[in-house]
Scaffold this motif. Structure first.
Motif, PDB file in Angstrom:
ATOM      1  N   VAL A  35     -26.734 -56.043  -3.866  1.00 15.84           N
ATOM      2  CA  VAL A  35     -26.635 -55.978  -2.399  1.00 15.84           C
ATOM      3  C   VAL A  35     -28.030 -56.227  -1.846  1.00 15.84           C
ATOM      4  O   VAL A  35     -29.019 -55.683  -2.360  1.00 15.84           O
ATOM      5  CB  VAL A  35     -26.095 -54.614  -1.911  1.00 15.84           C
ATOM      6  CG1 VAL A  35     -26.190 -54.521  -0.384  1.00 15.84           C
ATOM      7  CG2 VAL A  35     -24.655 -54.405  -2.352  1.00 15.84           C
ATOM      8  N   ASP A  36     -28.116 -57.068  -0.836  1.00 11.84           N
ATOM      9  CA  ASP A  36     -29.418 -57.410  -0.262  1.00 11.84           C
ATOM     10  C   ASP A  36     -30.163 -56.150   0.186  1.00 11.84           C
ATOM     11  O   ASP A  36     -29.592 -55.270   0.835  1.00 11.84           O
ATOM     12  CB  ASP A  36     -29.237 -58.316   0.962  1.00 11.84           C
ATOM     13  CG  ASP A  36     -28.888 -59.734   0.565  1.00 11.84           C
ATOM     14  OD1 ASP A  36     -28.549 -59.958  -0.612  1.00 11.84           O
ATOM     15  OD2 ASP A  36     -28.940 -60.610   1.442  1.00 11.84           O
ATOM     16  N   ASP A  37     -31.458 -56.123  -0.116  1.00 13.44           N
ATOM     17  CA  ASP A  37     -32.290 -54.982   0.249  1.00 13.44           C
ATOM     18  C   ASP A  37     -32.234 -54.691   1.745  1.00 13.44           C
ATOM     19  O   ASP A  37     -32.265 -53.525   2.157  1.00 13.44           O
ATOM     20  CB  ASP A  37     -33.754 -55.274  -0.121  1.00 13.44           C
ATOM     21  CG  ASP A  37     -33.999 -55.105  -1.603  1.00 13.44           C
ATOM     22  OD1 ASP A  37     -33.175 -54.432  -2.267  1.00 13.44           O
ATOM     23  OD2 ASP A  37     -35.000 -55.639  -2.104  1.00 13.44           O
ATOM     24  N   ILE A  47     -23.621 -64.515   2.450  1.00 13.68           N
ATOM     25  CA  ILE A  47     -23.202 -63.525   1.464  1.00 13.68           C
ATOM     26  C   ILE A  47     -24.364 -62.570   1.259  1.00 13.68           C
ATOM     27  O   ILE A  47     -25.484 -62.989   0.963  1.00 13.68           O
ATOM     28  CB  ILE A  47     -22.836 -64.200   0.118  1.00 13.68           C
ATOM     29  CG1 ILE A  47     -21.742 -65.242   0.330  1.00 13.68           C
ATOM     30  CG2 ILE A  47     -22.425 -63.150  -0.905  1.00 13.68           C
ATOM     31  CD1 ILE A  47     -20.483 -64.716   0.966  1.00 13.68           C
ATOM     32  N   ILE A  48     -24.084 -61.279   1.414  1.00 16.34           N
ATOM     33  CA  ILE A  48     -25.182 -60.312   1.345  1.00 16.34           C
ATOM     34  C   ILE A  48     -25.000 -59.323   0.185  1.00 16.34           C
ATOM     35  O   ILE A  48     -25.818 -58.425  -0.007  1.00 16.34           O
ATOM     36  CB  ILE A  48     -25.338 -59.571   2.686  1.00 16.34           C
ATOM     37  CG1 ILE A  48     -24.043 -58.844   3.067  1.00 16.34           C
ATOM     38  CG2 ILE A  48     -25.701 -60.533   3.789  1.00 16.34           C
ATOM     39  CD1 ILE A  48     -24.122 -57.366   2.988  1.00 16.34           C
ATOM     40  N   GLY A  49     -23.936 -59.514  -0.591  1.00 16.41           N
ATOM     41  CA  GLY A  49     -23.754 -58.665  -1.770  1.00 16.41           C
ATOM     42  C   GLY A  49     -22.539 -59.123  -2.543  1.00 16.41           C
ATOM     43  O   GLY A  49     -21.684 -59.840  -2.005  1.00 16.41           O
ATOM     44  N   SER A  50     -22.495 -58.710  -3.816  1.00 16.75           N
ATOM     45  CA  SER A  50     -21.341 -59.084  -4.643  1.00 16.75           C
ATOM     46  C   SER A  50     -21.283 -58.224  -5.896  1.00 16.75           C
ATOM     47  O   SER A  50     -22.273 -57.592  -6.289  1.00 16.75           O
ATOM     48  CB  SER A  50     -21.395 -60.565  -5.034  1.00 16.75           C
ATOM     49  OG  SER A  50     -22.588 -60.856  -5.725  1.00 16.75           O
ATOM     50  N   VAL A  82     -17.211 -60.430  -2.881  1.00 15.08           N
ATOM     51  CA  VAL A  82     -18.441 -60.558  -2.097  1.00 15.08           C
ATOM     52  C   VAL A  82     -18.327 -59.803  -0.778  1.00 15.08           C
ATOM     53  O   VAL A  82     -17.239 -59.457  -0.315  1.00 15.08           O
ATOM     54  CB  VAL A  82     -18.764 -62.049  -1.789  1.00 15.08           C
ATOM     55  CG1 VAL A  82     -18.839 -62.864  -3.082  1.00 15.08           C
ATOM     56  CG2 VAL A  82     -17.742 -62.656  -0.834  1.00 15.08           C
ATOM     57  N   ILE A  83     -19.496 -59.566  -0.185  1.00 15.55           N
ATOM     58  CA  ILE A  83     -19.583 -59.066   1.190  1.00 15.55           C
ATOM     59  C   ILE A  83     -20.273 -60.147   2.014  1.00 15.55           C
ATOM     60  O   ILE A  83     -21.366 -60.602   1.654  1.00 15.55           O
ATOM     61  CB  ILE A  83     -20.391 -57.759   1.276  1.00 15.55           C
ATOM     62  CG1 ILE A  83     -19.841 -56.701   0.312  1.00 15.55           C
ATOM     63  CG2 ILE A  83     -20.394 -57.233   2.716  1.00 15.55           C
ATOM     64  CD1 ILE A  83     -20.691 -55.429   0.255  1.00 15.55           C
TER      65      ILE A  83
END
Lengths: 194, 194
Positions: free
Chosen positions: B128-130, B101-104, B92-93
């Protein structure tokens, strides 16, 4: 030569194969065959067993791709790992006349968070000996593990294949969704440290 | 509200991420970033942790597909299963400013008999979040798990993707082999009995 193994282990519960409803599959068999009645009295569809090392399982797989030199101990170690993890459903066809494995397919379960902590299935390593062509055995082994994935509760099953196999898999119910049916691969130079 | 978890568990050993050599990847980063130095001091790349349920991990995944209602107990149960099986590398990021958590991306290991009892990798569930576009984070998370698969000793890694993502994955080193790059899927009506 050598003692026969006293007690062989199945990779997974063989009674699961009794639960498959071949009428659920869009695949057409002519004549009709199933995992329980594969068309010849000397053919048997069942989970991989520990003794299949001596029944030519790896030789059969080598018709698919590079298998390499694998000792019986290495085979049994990998078998034990798969059995302990519980998500590997390697399914074979044995010719009971020669006690040889003549085909196999692998269903692997992947556990997800998405889809309400769902589980999905991967179809891997499908092979049937060339000398058994015309007996619908490729279709039989693929439909067997495809129905098995449904019994296990998977929300989907997917596979990677060559262009020439697309019509075959379509006939079994697989879909190559427009704009979303690409498989891509990266191969590494090193391997096999686990 | 609620007590903070005293001791969080990582899904896998975080020190593995220190072993990744981003110079081995054909992916170009401009400016150069890595899993250890993801470009902003408030970004962190790491394995999934038990507390990520409360950090919006599932909300982030829901930008990818249907996640459904998952309780914290269900999340922790699936997490424990994955950790026990040992072949799941959900990475994750986190944005350390908001603790979200903004991406994985998920790397799953599959154990084989072929290729000398080799292991292969599957890339799954990349998101990943837009709102974090333009920071190369999609490329970062994919290259991270791709390099991780090599460290683990996989002989290959593969993925399924939409047409529009082919150029992206090519730039990272993935190949859509001519005549052998199809992904097909069968979806079941029922699900989730395991």
């Amino acid at each position: 030569m050598g003692a026969q193994p006293e007690q062989e282990l199945f990779l997974y519960d063989p009674s699961l194969l009794l639960k498959l409803d071949f009428y659920r599959s869009p695949a057409k068999f002519n004549p009709p065959i199933t995992a329980v009645a594969p068309g010849e009295p000397w053919l048997k569809v069942r989970p991989l067993k520990t003794g299949d090392y001596r029944r030519g399982f790896l030789q059969s797989l080598s018709q698919l791709t590079n298998v390499g030199e694998i000792s019986e101990a290495q085979f049994l170690n990998r078998f034990a790992e798969m059995r302990a993890k519980g998500d590997y459903y390697v399914t074979v066809i044995e010719d009971l006349r020669s006690n040889k494995i003549i085909g196999s397919a692998t269903l692997v379960i992947e556990r997800k968070f998405i889809h309400s902590c769902g589980i999905r299935a991967h179809l891997e390593d499908v092979v049937v000996d060339d000398t058994y062509r015309g007996k619908q055995l490729g279709k039989l082994i693929v439909v067997t593990v495809t129905l098995l994935a449904e019994v296990l509760g998977c929300y989907k099953m997917s596979l990677e294949c060559k262009d020439k196999l697309i019509p075959f898999y379509r006939s079994i119910g697989y879909v190559d969704e427009k704009g979303n049916s690409n498989s891509m691969t990266l191969r590494y130079a090193n391997q096999n440290r686990l």
